[in-house]
Design a protein around this motif. Structure first.
Motif, PDB file in Angstrom:
ATOM      1  N   GLU A 142      47.954 -37.087  -7.857  1.00 46.48           N
ATOM      2  CA  GLU A 142      48.231 -37.981  -8.977  1.00 46.48           C
ATOM      3  C   GLU A 142      48.153 -37.191 -10.277  1.00 46.48           C
ATOM      4  OE1 GLU A 142      46.715 -42.496  -9.806  1.00 46.48           O
ATOM      5  OE2 GLU A 142      45.356 -41.088  -8.903  1.00 46.48           O
ATOM      6  N   LEU A 143      49.145 -37.296 -11.133  1.00 47.83           N
ATOM      7  CA  LEU A 143      49.087 -36.619 -12.433  1.00 47.83           C
ATOM      8  C   LEU A 143      48.740 -37.598 -13.549  1.00 47.83           C
ATOM      9  CD1 LEU A 143      52.133 -34.165 -12.434  1.00 47.83           C
ATOM     10  CD2 LEU A 143      49.765 -33.697 -11.838  1.00 47.83           C
ATOM     11  N   VAL A 196      64.918 -28.647 -11.795  1.00 43.44           N
ATOM     12  CA  VAL A 196      64.322 -27.689 -10.866  1.00 43.44           C
ATOM     13  C   VAL A 196      63.509 -26.679 -11.670  1.00 43.44           C
ATOM     14  CG1 VAL A 196      64.800 -25.789  -9.254  1.00 43.44           C
ATOM     15  CG2 VAL A 196      66.038 -27.936  -9.034  1.00 43.44           C
ATOM     16  N   LEU A 197      62.235 -26.585 -11.323  1.00 45.32           N
ATOM     17  CA  LEU A 197      61.369 -25.580 -11.943  1.00 45.32           C
ATOM     18  C   LEU A 197      61.164 -24.476 -10.900  1.00 45.32           C
ATOM     19  CD1 LEU A 197      59.312 -24.687 -14.187  1.00 45.32           C
ATOM     20  CD2 LEU A 197      57.577 -25.815 -12.784  1.00 45.32           C
ATOM     21  N   SER A 198      61.600 -23.284 -11.241  1.00 52.61           N
ATOM     22  CA  SER A 198      61.496 -22.155 -10.311  1.00 52.61           C
ATOM     23  C   SER A 198      60.665 -21.070 -10.987  1.00 52.61           C
ATOM     24  CB  SER A 198      62.915 -21.652  -9.997  1.00 52.61           C
ATOM     25  OG  SER A 198      62.878 -20.371  -9.428  1.00 52.61           O
ATOM     26  N   LEU A 199      59.485 -20.827 -10.440  1.00 53.79           N
ATOM     27  CA  LEU A 199      58.590 -19.838 -11.046  1.00 53.79           C
ATOM     28  C   LEU A 199      58.425 -18.656 -10.102  1.00 53.79           C
ATOM     29  CD1 LEU A 199      55.638 -22.052 -12.369  1.00 53.79           C
ATOM     30  CD2 LEU A 199      57.477 -20.988 -13.703  1.00 53.79           C
ATOM     31  N   VAL A 200      58.492 -17.473 -10.664  1.00 51.35           N
ATOM     32  CA  VAL A 200      58.330 -16.270  -9.863  1.00 51.35           C
ATOM     33  C   VAL A 200      57.096 -15.511 -10.344  1.00 51.35           C
ATOM     34  CG1 VAL A 200      59.982 -14.972 -11.289  1.00 51.35           C
ATOM     35  CG2 VAL A 200      59.590 -14.266  -8.967  1.00 51.35           C
ATOM     36  N   ARG A 215      49.274 -23.845  -9.565  1.00 54.35           N
ATOM     37  CA  ARG A 215      48.591 -24.388 -10.758  1.00 54.35           C
ATOM     38  C   ARG A 215      49.511 -24.342 -11.975  1.00 54.35           C
ATOM     39  NH1 ARG A 215      43.585 -22.322  -8.174  1.00 54.35           N
ATOM     40  NH2 ARG A 215      42.662 -24.254  -7.392  1.00 54.35           N
ATOM     41  N   ALA A 216      50.277 -23.265 -12.118  1.00 58.58           N
ATOM     42  CA  ALA A 216      51.197 -23.182 -13.271  1.00 58.58           C
ATOM     43  C   ALA A 216      52.269 -24.267 -13.158  1.00 58.58           C
ATOM     44  CB  ALA A 216      51.842 -21.800 -13.320  1.00 58.58           C
ATOM     45  N   GLY A 217      52.766 -24.488 -11.949  1.00 56.55           N
ATOM     46  CA  GLY A 217      53.795 -25.516 -11.750  1.00 56.55           C
ATOM     47  C   GLY A 217      53.258 -26.904 -12.034  1.00 56.55           C
ATOM     48  N   LEU A 218      52.028 -27.163 -11.586  1.00 58.13           N
ATOM     49  CA  LEU A 218      51.436 -28.489 -11.816  1.00 58.13           C
ATOM     50  C   LEU A 218      51.316 -28.769 -13.313  1.00 58.13           C
ATOM     51  CD1 LEU A 218      48.622 -28.594  -9.085  1.00 58.13           C
ATOM     52  CD2 LEU A 218      50.843 -29.748  -9.043  1.00 58.13           C
ATOM     53  N   GLU A 219      50.996 -27.755 -14.066  1.00 59.05           N
ATOM     54  CA  GLU A 219      50.927 -27.921 -15.521  1.00 59.05           C
ATOM     55  C   GLU A 219      52.317 -28.205 -16.086  1.00 59.05           C
ATOM     56  OE1 GLU A 219      47.557 -28.559 -16.272  1.00 59.05           O
ATOM     57  OE2 GLU A 219      48.745 -28.315 -18.108  1.00 59.05           O
ATOM     58  N   ALA A 220      53.295 -27.395 -15.643  1.00 58.98           N
ATOM     59  CA  ALA A 220      54.636 -27.471 -16.228  1.00 58.98           C
ATOM     60  C   ALA A 220      55.323 -28.815 -15.943  1.00 58.98           C
ATOM     61  CB  ALA A 220      55.501 -26.317 -15.707  1.00 58.98           C
ATOM     62  N   VAL A 221      55.104 -29.386 -14.756  1.00 58.25           N
ATOM     63  CA  VAL A 221      55.836 -30.628 -14.444  1.00 58.25           C
ATOM     64  C   VAL A 221      55.298 -31.837 -15.211  1.00 58.25           C
ATOM     65  CG1 VAL A 221      56.680 -29.844 -12.206  1.00 58.25           C
ATOM     66  CG2 VAL A 221      54.544 -31.147 -12.308  1.00 58.25           C
ATOM     67  N   ARG A 222      54.198 -31.650 -15.919  1.00 62.29           N
ATOM     68  CA  ARG A 222      53.738 -32.736 -16.807  1.00 62.29           C
ATOM     69  C   ARG A 222      54.807 -33.034 -17.857  1.00 62.29           C
ATOM     70  NH1 ARG A 222      48.400 -34.108 -16.147  1.00 62.29           N
ATOM     71  NH2 ARG A 222      47.305 -32.718 -14.734  1.00 62.29           N
ATOM     72  N   ALA A 223      55.583 -31.998 -18.219  1.00 62.47           N
ATOM     73  CA  ALA A 223      56.650 -32.200 -19.215  1.00 62.47           C
ATOM     74  C   ALA A 223      57.731 -33.141 -18.689  1.00 62.47           C
ATOM     75  CB  ALA A 223      57.262 -30.851 -19.597  1.00 62.47           C
ATOM     76  N   GLU A 244      57.005 -35.790 -17.270  1.00 64.40           N
ATOM     77  CA  GLU A 244      56.300 -37.074 -17.199  1.00 64.40           C
ATOM     78  C   GLU A 244      56.249 -37.567 -15.758  1.00 64.40           C
ATOM     79  OE1 GLU A 244      57.730 -39.712 -20.226  1.00 64.40           O
ATOM     80  OE2 GLU A 244      57.054 -38.349 -21.798  1.00 64.40           O
ATOM     81  N   ALA A 245      56.040 -36.614 -14.864  1.00 63.14           N
ATOM     82  CA  ALA A 245      55.941 -36.951 -13.444  1.00 63.14           C
ATOM     83  C   ALA A 245      54.613 -37.659 -13.196  1.00 63.14           C
ATOM     84  CB  ALA A 245      56.032 -35.690 -12.599  1.00 63.14           C
ATOM     85  N   ALA A 246      54.693 -38.752 -12.434  1.00 63.77           N
ATOM     86  CA  ALA A 246      53.483 -39.515 -12.128  1.00 63.77           C
ATOM     87  C   ALA A 246      52.667 -38.824 -11.038  1.00 63.77           C
ATOM     88  CB  ALA A 246      53.871 -40.920 -11.669  1.00 63.77           C
ATOM     89  N   GLN A 247      53.364 -38.205 -10.120  1.00 66.35           N
ATOM     90  CA  GLN A 247      52.708 -37.564  -8.973  1.00 66.35           C
ATOM     91  C   GLN A 247      53.490 -36.319  -8.578  1.00 66.35           C
ATOM     92  OE1 GLN A 247      52.286 -40.008  -5.483  1.00 66.35           O
ATOM     93  NE2 GLN A 247      51.552 -41.769  -6.621  1.00 66.35           N
ATOM     94  N   VAL A 248      52.820 -35.473  -7.831  1.00 63.32           N
ATOM     95  CA  VAL A 248      53.500 -34.369  -7.157  1.00 63.32           C
ATOM     96  C   VAL A 248      53.326 -34.615  -5.657  1.00 63.32           C
ATOM     97  CG1 VAL A 248      53.623 -31.883  -6.837  1.00 63.32           C
ATOM     98  CG2 VAL A 248      52.980 -32.820  -9.063  1.00 63.32           C
ATOM     99  N   LEU A 249      54.412 -34.474  -4.920  1.00 63.87           N
ATOM    100  CA  LEU A 249      54.368 -34.657  -3.463  1.00 63.87           C
ATOM    101  C   LEU A 249      54.628 -33.321  -2.790  1.00 63.87           C
ATOM    102  CD1 LEU A 249      56.254 -37.866  -3.994  1.00 63.87           C
ATOM    103  CD2 LEU A 249      54.242 -37.838  -2.532  1.00 63.87           C
ATOM    104  N   VAL A 250      54.031 -33.135  -1.641  1.00 63.72           N
ATOM    105  CA  VAL A 250      54.243 -31.881  -0.917  1.00 63.72           C
ATOM    106  C   VAL A 250      54.169 -32.148   0.578  1.00 63.72           C
ATOM    107  CG1 VAL A 250      51.796 -31.132  -0.851  1.00 63.72           C
ATOM    108  CG2 VAL A 250      53.607 -29.415  -0.834  1.00 63.72           C
ATOM    109  N   LEU A 251      54.959 -31.400   1.334  1.00 61.29           N
ATOM    110  CA  LEU A 251      54.867 -31.420   2.794  1.00 61.29           C
ATOM    111  C   LEU A 251      54.313 -30.051   3.181  1.00 61.29           C
ATOM    112  CD1 LEU A 251      55.560 -32.972   5.405  1.00 61.29           C
ATOM    113  CD2 LEU A 251      57.817 -31.903   5.338  1.00 61.29           C
TER     114      LEU A 251
END
Ligand SMILES: CC(C)(COP(=O)(O)OP(=O)(O)OC[C@H]1O[C@@H](n2cnc3c(N)ncnc32)[C@H](O)[C@@H]1OP(=O)(O)O)[C@@H](O)C(=O)NCCC(=O)NCCS
Length: 175
Positions: A149-150, A45-49, A97-105, A107-114
């Motif tokens: 797609e990442l 879980v990545l939680s950014l404030v 944008r910060a989260g999208l960068e961080a989840v590269r660590a 090795e996530a192939a994609q980010v999904l959102v509802l």
């Protein structure tokens, strides 16, 4: 005007302020139990404030998930919120944008959102994911299920999103 703020991972002491932030940002939906459960997770879980003048003014969570069948790792984006007085000033965008960068660590192939395609489209999210959500969505939400797609070529990835226990609540996935 952009807000003068810093982004950092949340800490346990942020919880009371985050609960107030969620109550204000989501007046019609109680996402505090989800927030608490996600912050209790020790892994994935990545939680950014976003903090301005020592006060949390925005928050986002990305959750590491698997796709079944297969071995693909993806990230689920949400919840995301900005304090009402700080909305439309770039807080949400900075957090995403910060989260999208961080989840590269991860090795996530994609980010999904509802979420609202009008908002998430600005980050490159697209409808039509071949990875289906863990519960059937109401028909009117079909366009709200989006992916980014990442790693190139993963748009063809298909399967069902496997979410950790805080997300295993049908009510979070229905109108
Ligand atoms: C949605 C939310 C997170 C956006 O954060 P924000 O800091 O206000 O947004 P930003 O400043 O980064 O982006 C502002 C832009 O997004 C647009 N926008 C904001 N909320 C939007 C929404 N719900 N739908 C579509 N567009 C939205 C604004 O009109 C603005 O557009 P512009 O740049 O063309 O003027 C914030 O408004 C919020 O917390 N809303 C209540 C909770 C919520 O609905 N969360 C999202 C679902 S989990």
């Amino acid at each position: 005007m952009p807000v003068d703020m810093d982004l950092r991972p949340s800490v346990a002491e942020d919880l009371p302020s985050l609960e107030k932030l969620y109550a204000a940002a989501f007046p019609e939906e109680d996402l505090v139990p989800l927030l608490r459960h996600l912050l209790e997770e020790t892994d994935g879980v990545l939680s950014l404030v976003a903090v301005s003048k020592n006060e949390p003014v925005g928050h986002v969570i990305f959750t590491k998930c698997a796709v079944e069948p297969g071995r693909t790792t993806v990230a689920l984006l949400g919840p995301l919120c900005a304090a009402p007085a700080f909305q439309k000033q770039g807080v949400g965008s900075r957090l995403v944008r910060a989260g999208l960068e961080a989840v590269r660590a991860w090795e996530a192939a994609q980010v999904l959102v509802l979420g609202d395609p009008k908002y998430y489209g600005r980050f490159g999210f697209l409808p039509g994911s071949r990875i289906t959500p863990p519960y059937d969505l109401p028909k009117e939400w079909a366009a709200a299920w989006q992916y980014l797609e990442l790693a190139s070529g993963t748009a063809q990835e298909s399967g069902t999103l496997r979410v950790p226990s805080p997300w295993q609540d049908r009510a979070l996935w229905s109108a």
